[in-house]
Design an enzyme around this catalytic site. Structure first.
Site, mmCIF file in Angstrom:
data_model
loop_
_atom_site.group_PDB
_atom_site.id
_atom_site.type_symbol
_atom_site.label_atom_id
_atom_site.label_comp_id
_atom_site.label_asym_id
_atom_site.label_seq_id
_atom_site.Cartn_x
_atom_site.Cartn_y
_atom_site.Cartn_z
ATOM 1 N N GLY A 229 0.673 -1.156 0.354
ATOM 2 C CA GLY A 229 0.073 0.018 0.096
ATOM 3 C C GLY A 229 0.680 1.203 0.171
ATOM 4 N N ALA A 230 0.180 2.301 0.038
ATOM 5 C CA ALA A 230 0.994 3.752 0.111
ATOM 6 C C ALA A 230 1.919 3.855 1.307
ATOM 7 C CB ALA A 230 0.006 4.802 0.109
ATOM 8 N N SER A 232 3.993 1.864 2.427
ATOM 9 C CA SER A 232 4.437 0.818 3.178
ATOM 10 C C SER A 232 5.852 0.363 3.038
ATOM 11 C CB SER A 232 3.616 -0.546 2.332
ATOM 12 O OG SER A 232 4.019 -0.573 0.780
ATOM 13 N N LYS A 234 7.275 -0.546 0.006
ATOM 14 C CA LYS A 234 7.438 -1.312 -1.079
ATOM 15 C C LYS A 234 8.834 -0.995 -2.085
ATOM 16 C CE LYS A 234 3.495 0.521 -3.843
ATOM 17 N NZ LYS A 234 3.499 1.936 -2.857
ATOM 18 N N HIS A 270 13.160 9.062 -4.248
ATOM 19 C CA HIS A 270 13.588 7.921 -4.871
ATOM 20 C C HIS A 270 14.849 7.897 -5.383
ATOM 21 C CE1 HIS A 270 9.611 5.294 -5.027
ATOM 22 N NE2 HIS A 270 9.465 6.435 -4.374
ATOM 23 N N GLU A 282 12.626 6.770 -18.120
ATOM 24 C CA GLU A 282 11.127 7.497 -17.868
ATOM 25 C C GLU A 282 10.441 6.735 -19.071
ATOM 26 O OE1 GLU A 282 11.320 11.200 -16.849
ATOM 27 O OE2 GLU A 282 12.067 11.047 -14.950
#
Length: 399
Positions: A229-230, A232, A234, A270, A282
């Site tokens: 989830g948001a 989290s 991940k 990130h 991208e």
């Protein structure tokens, strides 16, 4: 050539003295570790630590045959007591080679932190590399052949392992053993899982390993899906799985979103986490990347890929959806999953798990949620390993 690991922990040991953290609290039994020290063929001792003679006796070994004691890094605290009968410890200058009467050759390697790495070649030609805590080899050239065994600080310096892979010093059959283990990662299953993703393993103190026997080298999954989830964790989990590999291509599917400062801050966070050797592309055109040969791919994320795909087929409009948009989206997902099945690259993909939250209030929101669930299930079906990240904790669902 065999190596007995008299200790496999950080210089302060594990658990650390008087440390109240959760990792130290559960570091008991086989997960308790003394400071790292290696006994090679009973003749060479790499790093002298307190209680070395007792540790050797517990492992069924003796220090009586040791002909050379070499230190790899500066030792804090009081001077170490040298057990009776052992040679005085020393260090080999960087680039120099030492030959023992037993036929072992030891070459000192320069590091990017204080200390010395040692490349040991046995009488029969097996080769091992030992790197001290918090360090990685510096100024590496192309290796003539991969080492049979590497013992290094895999958790603390995964970039060092990436450097060794980049020059061919670590290959598919190299037994990478994590040492200098500290309380950064909870011991037990979580430590084993993280190390396996890097192609490494840990063993208890007192273990004797045969150099060149690589049956226990873990296989790195070719395809991994990381769900969560948001916020989290991940994305951090996915990045961690590839930080011990060189030349990773980070595929960002979200674009730049000019003018959105909050999105720009996310992208910057990130980018700051990624190793400097990684490249970024991208794009949402994933199929050609999966079909090409090349370095590992990290795709972040599939949920944004799906948004782009649904935009392209007009999936948000009910009429277009019913008039061919649904069929077109199914074809795009099928092409993607077929490319994942056929790829020869190592792939780690990230996706959101949205099926457990509130049912969206709009038809288009419900459509997106349903299609993402279908995409995740189809992609997961082609992966050797699937993880669900909850509150920063990775739960293996497959593999």
């Amino acid at each position: 050539m065999d190596v007995t690991l008299l200790g496999t922990g950080a210089p302060a040991g594990l658990p650390r003295p008087c440390c109240p953290c959760a990792a130290c609290a559960v570091a008991v039994g086989a997960d308790a570790r003394a400071a790292t020290a290696l006994l090679v063929d009973g003749a060479l001792l790499l790093d002298l630590t307190p209680g070395a003679a007792l540790a050797a006796a517990r492992a069924g070994r003796s220090l009586g045959g040791v002909r050379q004691v070499l230190l790899s890094h500066p030792h804090d605290g009081p001077a170490l007591e040298v057990p009776a009968g052992l040679p005085q410890p020393g260090r080999v200058p960087d680039g120099r080679e030492l030959t023992l009467l037993t036929g072992h050759r030891v070459r000192a390697l320069a590091l990017d932190a204080p200390g010395t790495g040692y490349a040991v070649t046995g009488p029969d030609g097996q080769r091992l590399l030992y790197v001290p805590p918090g360090a990685a080899p510096a100024g590496l050239a192309e290796a003539g052949a991969a080492y049979d065994m590497v013992l290094a600080d895999v958790v603390g310096r995964p970039d060092g392992l990436a450097r060794l892979r980049a020059v061919g010093a670590v290959g598919p059959t190299t037994d990478v053993v994590a040492v200098h283990l500290d309380h950064d990662v909870p011991p037990g299953a979580e430590l084993a899982r993280r190390l396996a993703a890097a192609g490494a393993r840990a063993v208890p103190d007192g273990t004797t390993l045969v150099v060149g026997a690589y049956e226990d080298v873990p296989d790195v999954p070719r395809r991994t899906l990381v769900l969560g989830g948001a916020r989290s964790g991940k994305s951090a989990e996915a990045e961690r799985r590839l930080e011990a590999f060189p030349d990773v291509l980070y595929v960002a599917t979200g674009g730049t979103r000019g003018g959105d400062t909050e999105w720009a801050a996310r992208v910057a966070a990130h980018r700051e986490r990624r190793p400097g050797s990684w490249r970024t592309a991208e794009t949402c055109d994933l199929v050609p990347l999966l079909e090409d040969d090349g370095p590992p791919l990290l795709v972040d994320c599939l949920s944004l890929w799906l948004t782009d795909a649904m935009d392209a087929v007009g999936a948000w409009d009910d009429a277009e959806w019913a008039g061919g948009g649904e069929r077109a989206l199914r074809q795009r997902v099928r092409e993607l999953t077929e490319a994942v099945r056929a790829t020869r690259r190592t792939v780690v993909a990230v996706s959101n798990e949205v099926g457990s939250g509130i049912v969206p209030a709009t038809a288009s929101g419900r459509r997106y949620r349903d299609e993402l669930g279908r995409l995740n299930a189809a992609f997961a079906g082609e992966c050797e390993q699937v993880l669900l990240v909850v509150a920063g904790q990775a739960l293996p669902l497959r593999g």
